[in-house]
Design a protein around this motif. Structure first.
Motif, PDB file in Angstrom:
ATOM      1  N   SER A 137      -9.919   4.340   0.257  1.00 12.49           N
ATOM      2  CA  SER A 137      -8.487   4.622   0.980  1.00 12.49           C
ATOM      3  C   SER A 137      -8.198   3.856   2.649  1.00 12.49           C
ATOM      4  O   SER A 137      -6.709   3.879   2.948  1.00 12.49           O
ATOM      5  N   LEU A 179      -7.859  -0.461  -2.363  1.00 13.30           N
ATOM      6  CA  LEU A 179      -6.670   0.813  -2.085  1.00 13.30           C
ATOM      7  C   LEU A 179      -5.837   1.271  -2.947  1.00 13.30           C
ATOM      8  O   LEU A 179      -5.989   2.524  -3.551  1.00 13.30           O
ATOM      9  N   VAL A 190       0.890  -1.070   0.076  1.00 10.89           N
ATOM     10  CA  VAL A 190       0.086  -0.278  -0.136  1.00 10.89           C
ATOM     11  C   VAL A 190       0.985   0.967   0.235  1.00 10.89           C
ATOM     12  O   VAL A 190       0.602   2.181  -0.629  1.00 10.89           O
TER      13      VAL A 190
END
Length: 299
Positions: A128, A102, A44
């Motif tokens: 998010s 994400l 991420v």
């Protein structure tokens, strides 16, 4: 300028999990899960660094994010930023869904730098932030019907808290404003105020209203530690939740443009331990919270 950047690794900012405002797979988490959580974080972070890279065009950012997604799912060539998570997902028999969501948030960041209202901001948080909590809970085998809703509230709150703390930096460095336009207008504020060294009274009104909304989210998620079967994960989330409450309350009186809002190391530890202690005290009586959450999930 972006022509020289060919890989996700070249965009890395150097920021790691120890630089975050909240614990990421601390030693409260069982060792069997820590590697999978840290691999998720690193993947991420690679996507986030692409989205925040100032030398890349929006089109190039999206192409690189697509490449990360394809590397994770095996639809494209391998990427060293995706390989560790791909291995961990296979080992734990977990799908890539949460990580891919994400990446959707980072695609939004590449295309969008303003938000009209609270609902639009929460929609962003759905991609998010909420997938982070869902991934950790799924990894631990927790019941989604029982725990996702409370987790979603906490994760959205953490995301908005970070937006408020970093509102000046995001505007100055990225021309990105997560503060809803309608809330700015309500207080007679505008985005240019985010570039000042000190928040105006109008902007402080905006920040404090959004902090109060964030506290509501944290209240909605407060039950989560009591719903979780895994004790170690329960304590980790209790610590994070308590830290978030204290930080958010700080925004009711502090100016994030000119004052430090983050915890110092000592304050961080004391606050986290307070959250852990309260959860341990409640732990023997968690049945009521579980019954209520199960009933609400069945409605």
């Amino acid at each position: 300028m972006s022509a020289g950047i060919q890989t996700a690794t070249e965009t890395r900012s150097g920021k790691g999990h120890k630089d975050e405002n909240f614990p990421v797979a601390s030693h409260l988490i069982h060792p069997r899960y820590r590697g999978a959580i840290l691999a998720f974080y690193d993947f991420v972070r690679a996507g986030d660094d692409i989205a925040d890279h100032t030398d890349l065009t929006p089109e190039r950012k999206i192409a690189m994010l697509d490449g990360l997604a394809d590397a994770l799912t095996g639809k494209g060539p391998p990427d060293p930023e995706a390989a560790p998570l791909r291995r961990e997902l296979a080992e734990h028999s977990e799908p890539p869904t949460h990580a891919l969501e994400l990446l959707d948030a980072f695609r939004m960041d590449a295309r969008k730098n303003r938000y009209a209202d609270w609902d639009e901001l929460i929609h962003y948080c759905r991609y998010s932030a909420m997938p982070v909590g869902r991934y950790v809970l799924d990894l631990h085998g927790e019941d989604p019907a029982r725990v996702w809703a409370a987790s979603d509230a906490i994760c959205a709150a953490l995301q908005i808290l970070n937006h408020l703390q970093d509102c000046g930096k995001d505007f100055r460095n990225l021309d990105r404003v997560y503060i809803p336009a309608d809330t700015l207008a309500k207080y007679g504020a505008d985005v240019a105020m985010l570039g000042a060294d000190k928040a105006s009274p109008e902007l402080l009104g905006v920040i404090r209203e959004l902090a109060r909304c964030t506290l509501v989210l944290l209240e909605e998620g407060a039950v989560l530690p009591d719903l979780i079967d895994d004790l170690r994960l329960s304590l980790e989330i209790a610590a994070i939740h308590r830290l978030a409450v204290v930080l958010t309350k700080g925004l009711l009186t502090r100016d994030p443009l000119s004052e430090k809002v983050h915890h110092g190391k000592a304050g961080f530890a004391v606050t986290a331990l307070g959250g852990i202690a309260k959860t341990l005290v409640r732990r023997p009586f968690r049945g009521r919270a579980i019954r209520q959450a199960t009933a609400e999930a069945g409605r």
